[in-house]
Design a protein around this motif. Sequence first.
Motif, PDB file in Angstrom:
ATOM      1  N   ASP A 227       0.818  -1.218   0.000  1.00  0.00           N
ATOM      2  CA  ASP A 227       0.000   0.000   0.000  1.00  0.00           C
ATOM      3  C   ASP A 227       0.851   1.267   0.000  1.00  0.00           C
ATOM      4  O   ASP A 227       0.520   2.244  -0.681  1.00  0.00           O
ATOM      5  N   THR A 228       1.956   1.263   0.750  1.00  0.00           N
ATOM      6  CA  THR A 228       2.788   2.461   0.799  1.00  0.00           C
ATOM      7  C   THR A 228       3.388   2.755  -0.566  1.00  0.00           C
ATOM      8  O   THR A 228       3.356   3.902  -1.042  1.00  0.00           O
ATOM      9  N   ALA A 229       3.926   1.717  -1.213  1.00  0.00           N
ATOM     10  CA  ALA A 229       4.511   1.909  -2.543  1.00  0.00           C
ATOM     11  C   ALA A 229       3.454   2.399  -3.529  1.00  0.00           C
ATOM     12  O   ALA A 229       3.716   3.289  -4.362  1.00  0.00           O
ATOM     13  N   GLU A 230       2.245   1.837  -3.446  1.00  0.00           N
ATOM     14  CA  GLU A 230       1.164   2.260  -4.342  1.00  0.00           C
ATOM     15  C   GLU A 230       0.757   3.694  -4.063  1.00  0.00           C
ATOM     16  O   GLU A 230       0.528   4.482  -4.990  1.00  0.00           O
ATOM     17  N   GLY A 231       0.667   4.070  -2.779  1.00  0.00           N
ATOM     18  CA  GLY A 231       0.284   5.434  -2.441  1.00  0.00           C
ATOM     19  C   GLY A 231       1.287   6.453  -2.936  1.00  0.00           C
ATOM     20  O   GLY A 231       0.912   7.499  -3.488  1.00  0.00           O
ATOM     21  N   VAL A 232       2.569   6.152  -2.776  1.00  0.00           N
ATOM     22  CA  VAL A 232       3.613   7.069  -3.242  1.00  0.00           C
ATOM     23  C   VAL A 232       3.594   7.160  -4.767  1.00  0.00           C
ATOM     24  O   VAL A 232       3.682   8.259  -5.340  1.00  0.00           O
ATOM     25  N   ALA A 234       1.087   6.596  -6.806  1.00  0.00           N
ATOM     26  CA  ALA A 234      -0.105   7.309  -7.255  1.00  0.00           C
ATOM     27  C   ALA A 234       0.049   8.811  -7.066  1.00  0.00           C
ATOM     28  O   ALA A 234      -0.360   9.603  -7.926  1.00  0.00           O
ATOM     29  N   PHE A 235       0.664   9.211  -5.948  1.00  0.00           N
ATOM     30  CA  PHE A 235       0.883  10.635  -5.712  1.00  0.00           C
ATOM     31  C   PHE A 235       1.792  11.228  -6.781  1.00  0.00           C
ATOM     32  O   PHE A 235       1.505  12.295  -7.336  1.00  0.00           O
ATOM     33  N   LEU A 236       2.898  10.536  -7.075  1.00  0.00           N
ATOM     34  CA  LEU A 236       3.852  11.050  -8.059  1.00  0.00           C
ATOM     35  C   LEU A 236       3.274  11.047  -9.472  1.00  0.00           C
ATOM     36  O   LEU A 236       3.605  11.916 -10.290  1.00  0.00           O
ATOM     37  N   GLU A 237       2.406  10.080  -9.750  1.00  0.00           N
ATOM     38  CA  GLU A 237       1.801   9.976 -11.083  1.00  0.00           C
ATOM     39  C   GLU A 237       0.492  10.749 -11.191  1.00  0.00           C
ATOM     40  O   GLU A 237      -0.166  10.728 -12.228  1.00  0.00           O
ATOM     41  N   ARG A 238       0.096  11.400 -10.110  1.00  0.00           N
ATOM     42  CA  ARG A 238      -1.110  12.230 -10.060  1.00  0.00           C
ATOM     43  C   ARG A 238      -2.357  11.446 -10.479  1.00  0.00           C
ATOM     44  O   ARG A 238      -3.138  11.866 -11.337  1.00  0.00           O
ATOM     45  N   ARG A 239      -2.515  10.290  -9.853  1.00  0.00           N
ATOM     46  CA  ARG A 239      -3.700   9.461 -10.086  1.00  0.00           C
ATOM     47  C   ARG A 239      -4.218   8.963  -8.745  1.00  0.00           C
ATOM     48  O   ARG A 239      -3.569   9.111  -7.712  1.00  0.00           O
ATOM     49  N   GLU A 240      -5.406   8.397  -8.777  1.00  0.00           N
ATOM     50  CA  GLU A 240      -5.973   7.827  -7.560  1.00  0.00           C
ATOM     51  C   GLU A 240      -5.269   6.512  -7.230  1.00  0.00           C
ATOM     52  O   GLU A 240      -5.030   5.693  -8.118  1.00  0.00           O
ATOM     53  N   PRO A 241      -4.924   6.281  -5.976  1.00  0.00           N
ATOM     54  CA  PRO A 241      -4.260   5.028  -5.615  1.00  0.00           C
ATOM     55  C   PRO A 241      -5.225   3.850  -5.662  1.00  0.00           C
ATOM     56  O   PRO A 241      -6.434   4.000  -5.512  1.00  0.00           O
ATOM     57  N   ARG A 242      -4.663   2.666  -5.866  1.00  0.00           N
ATOM     58  CA  ARG A 242      -5.440   1.424  -5.866  1.00  0.00           C
ATOM     59  C   ARG A 242      -4.891   0.535  -4.746  1.00  0.00           C
ATOM     60  O   ARG A 242      -4.034  -0.325  -4.979  1.00  0.00           O
ATOM     61  N   PHE A 243      -5.350   0.803  -3.560  1.00  0.00           N
ATOM     62  CA  PHE A 243      -4.869   0.052  -2.404  1.00  0.00           C
ATOM     63  C   PHE A 243      -5.462  -1.355  -2.404  1.00  0.00           C
ATOM     64  O   PHE A 243      -6.621  -1.555  -2.779  1.00  0.00           O
ATOM     65  N   THR A 244      -4.670  -2.331  -1.984  1.00  0.00           N
ATOM     66  CA  THR A 244      -5.114  -3.720  -2.058  1.00  0.00           C
ATOM     67  C   THR A 244      -5.243  -4.398  -0.700  1.00  0.00           C
ATOM     68  O   THR A 244      -5.898  -5.439  -0.605  1.00  0.00           O
ATOM     69  N   TRP A 245      -4.617  -3.851   0.350  1.00  0.00           N
ATOM     70  CA  TRP A 245      -4.719  -4.503   1.656  1.00  0.00           C
ATOM     71  C   TRP A 245      -6.150  -4.401   2.155  1.00  0.00           C
ATOM     72  O   TRP A 245      -6.811  -3.372   1.999  1.00  0.00           O
ATOM     73  N   SER A 246      -6.646  -5.460   2.738  1.00  0.00           N
ATOM     74  CA  SER A 246      -7.995  -5.438   3.304  1.00  0.00           C
ATOM     75  C   SER A 246      -7.978  -6.088   4.678  1.00  0.00           C
ATOM     76  O   SER A 246      -7.092  -6.892   4.991  1.00  0.00           O
TER      77      SER A 246
END
Length: 259
Positions: A227-232, A234-246
């Motif tokens: 999730d952390t890698a995805e959040g970072v 997404a921020f750098l790519e200016r898109r919505e993150p796709r978090f997968t942990w549930s």
Amino acid sequence: MEPQLLHRVADSVATVVIRNPAKRNAMTAAMWGALPPLLDALAADPAVRALVLTGEGGTFCAGADIATLRGSAEEAQRLAVRAEEALAAFPKPTLAAVRGHCVGGGAQLAAACDLRFAEEGALFGVTPARLGVVYPASATRRLVSLVGPATAKYLLFSGELIDAARALRTGLVDEVLPAGELAGRVGAFTRILVSRSQLTQAAAKEFANGREDRQEHWTAQARGSGDTAEGVAAFLERREPRFTWSVPAPAPAPAPTSG
């Protein structure tokens, strides 16, 4: 109409509706008893990422059905505390959407949610002093954590009702909306909640509720989740993150063994 708890799941949000129109959505013993297993089922549903608790029509909940106190008041309180604790322990974000009266057991349930949004005109009260009932220790501590000891004592000692504006000032509610705007705001805010990292939310909920022995657990969960890698990214790519942990489904209870 039979008093009952209704529920639906849509767009990753579970909505639980308190329904007892003849008594302003007062909670019967059966309703108190039905809430914990309902919450367990919704917590185990991977499609649910947040939960909204509300009342049918123009009232949230006028408290416990006083008729239940004519039997065993201790048993009625035990059921209410069990339901309150199940709601407080729900592993995903919870929000009480309050219209009208939120009194007694209704205030107990609202306080057990993570957040409370109210419509103008809502009234809040913690009323055991009107009945000679000892308010549960768990509910008292939760109320104090929200509003502080002075306001908690005001509410508990007097049983007086306060309006939504005062509830907002004291921290009992988080937002107050004009009439007709509560549903829209709750819908918009829950869409925000379900778009965020469940990992962050689950860890923050535990820590905010006072648990201090799980830092290593949550660090390990974050390390392995992605999730952390995805959040970072997404921020750098200016898109919505796709978090997968549930939130993991709870382990099934062990089957009884024969003697």
